[in-house]
Design a protein around this motif. Sequence first.
Motif, PDB file in Angstrom:
ATOM      1  N   UNK A   1      30.019  32.827  41.015  1.00  0.00           N
ATOM      2  CA  UNK A   1      30.324  34.192  40.660  1.00  0.00           C
ATOM      3  C   UNK A   1      29.191  34.703  39.791  1.00  0.00           C
ATOM      4  N   UNK A   2      28.736  35.898  40.112  1.00  0.00           N
ATOM      5  CA  UNK A   2      27.668  36.527  39.343  1.00  0.00           C
ATOM      6  C   UNK A   2      28.194  37.135  38.066  1.00  0.00           C
ATOM      7  N   UNK A   3      27.364  37.921  37.445  1.00  0.00           N
ATOM      8  CA  UNK A   3      27.724  38.588  36.210  1.00  0.00           C
ATOM      9  C   UNK A   3      28.761  39.675  36.460  1.00  0.00           C
ATOM     10  N   UNK A   4      29.754  39.737  35.607  1.00  0.00           N
ATOM     11  CA  UNK A   4      30.784  40.755  35.711  1.00  0.00           C
ATOM     12  C   UNK A   4      30.409  41.958  34.845  1.00  0.00           C
ATOM     13  N   UNK A  16      43.817  54.938  28.720  1.00  0.00           N
ATOM     14  CA  UNK A  16      42.981  53.742  28.632  1.00  0.00           C
ATOM     15  C   UNK A  16      42.699  53.235  30.041  1.00  0.00           C
ATOM     16  N   UNK A  17      41.437  52.943  30.312  1.00  0.00           N
ATOM     17  CA  UNK A  17      41.054  52.356  31.598  1.00  0.00           C
ATOM     18  C   UNK A  17      40.269  51.080  31.314  1.00  0.00           C
ATOM     19  N   UNK A  18      40.715  49.987  31.935  1.00  0.00           N
ATOM     20  CA  UNK A  18      40.019  48.705  31.831  1.00  0.00           C
ATOM     21  C   UNK A  18      39.515  48.364  33.223  1.00  0.00           C
ATOM     22  N   UNK A  19      38.219  48.090  33.324  1.00  0.00           N
ATOM     23  CA  UNK A  19      37.612  47.800  34.625  1.00  0.00           C
ATOM     24  C   UNK A  19      36.811  46.509  34.544  1.00  0.00           C
ATOM     25  N   UNK A  20      37.007  45.643  35.541  1.00  0.00           N
ATOM     26  CA  UNK A  20      36.183  44.447  35.704  1.00  0.00           C
ATOM     27  C   UNK A  20      35.597  44.528  37.111  1.00  0.00           C
ATOM     28  N   UNK A  21      34.281  44.641  37.184  1.00  0.00           N
ATOM     29  CA  UNK A  21      33.593  44.818  38.460  1.00  0.00           C
ATOM     30  C   UNK A  21      32.757  43.577  38.757  1.00  0.00           C
ATOM     31  N   UNK A  22      33.065  42.911  39.856  1.00  0.00           N
ATOM     32  CA  UNK A  22      32.319  41.744  40.307  1.00  0.00           C
ATOM     33  C   UNK A  22      31.432  42.205  41.460  1.00  0.00           C
ATOM     34  N   UNK A  23      30.245  42.657  41.154  1.00  0.00           N
ATOM     35  CA  UNK A  23      29.348  43.215  42.173  1.00  0.00           C
ATOM     36  C   UNK A  23      28.992  42.182  43.236  1.00  0.00           C
TER      37      UNK A  23
END
Length: 129
Positions: A1-4, A16-23
């Motif tokens: 897994x790359x950088x999140x 409130x918005x929480x985002x985790x993006x795994x490009x």
Amino acid sequence: MGTLICRVELNKNDGVTITVDNKSGRVKHTIVLDGSSITTQSVSVSNTSKIVQTPNAVSIDCKHFNVKADTIKFTSKMSTSMSSGSSFNIDSGTTMTADAKAMATIKSATVNIKGQGLVKVEGAMIKLQ
């Protein structure tokens, strides 16, 4: 897994918005708390699953929904409805009981009832056509 890529956004109007993006995995997870609902969403290139919770409802929209538990109990004060666009299977390891206080109906183009041993039909009146 790359950088999140992780973000937490606080906004007095939007909540409130929480985002985790795994490009590298091409998957994005988002949780939005907007003051009236909580929305959890997971998005990939070809699939999306979404859970929306409000004070009076929880909605789940997904391709596959799996529940594993030792005991599961569904209870509704009003009505309960289940439907399937294709096959609908009920399987029990030991005993299966269906009980209706007023009326039960089974309707199909073909109905097969089969027992490995005794098959009993009881009633005040039995009508066969």
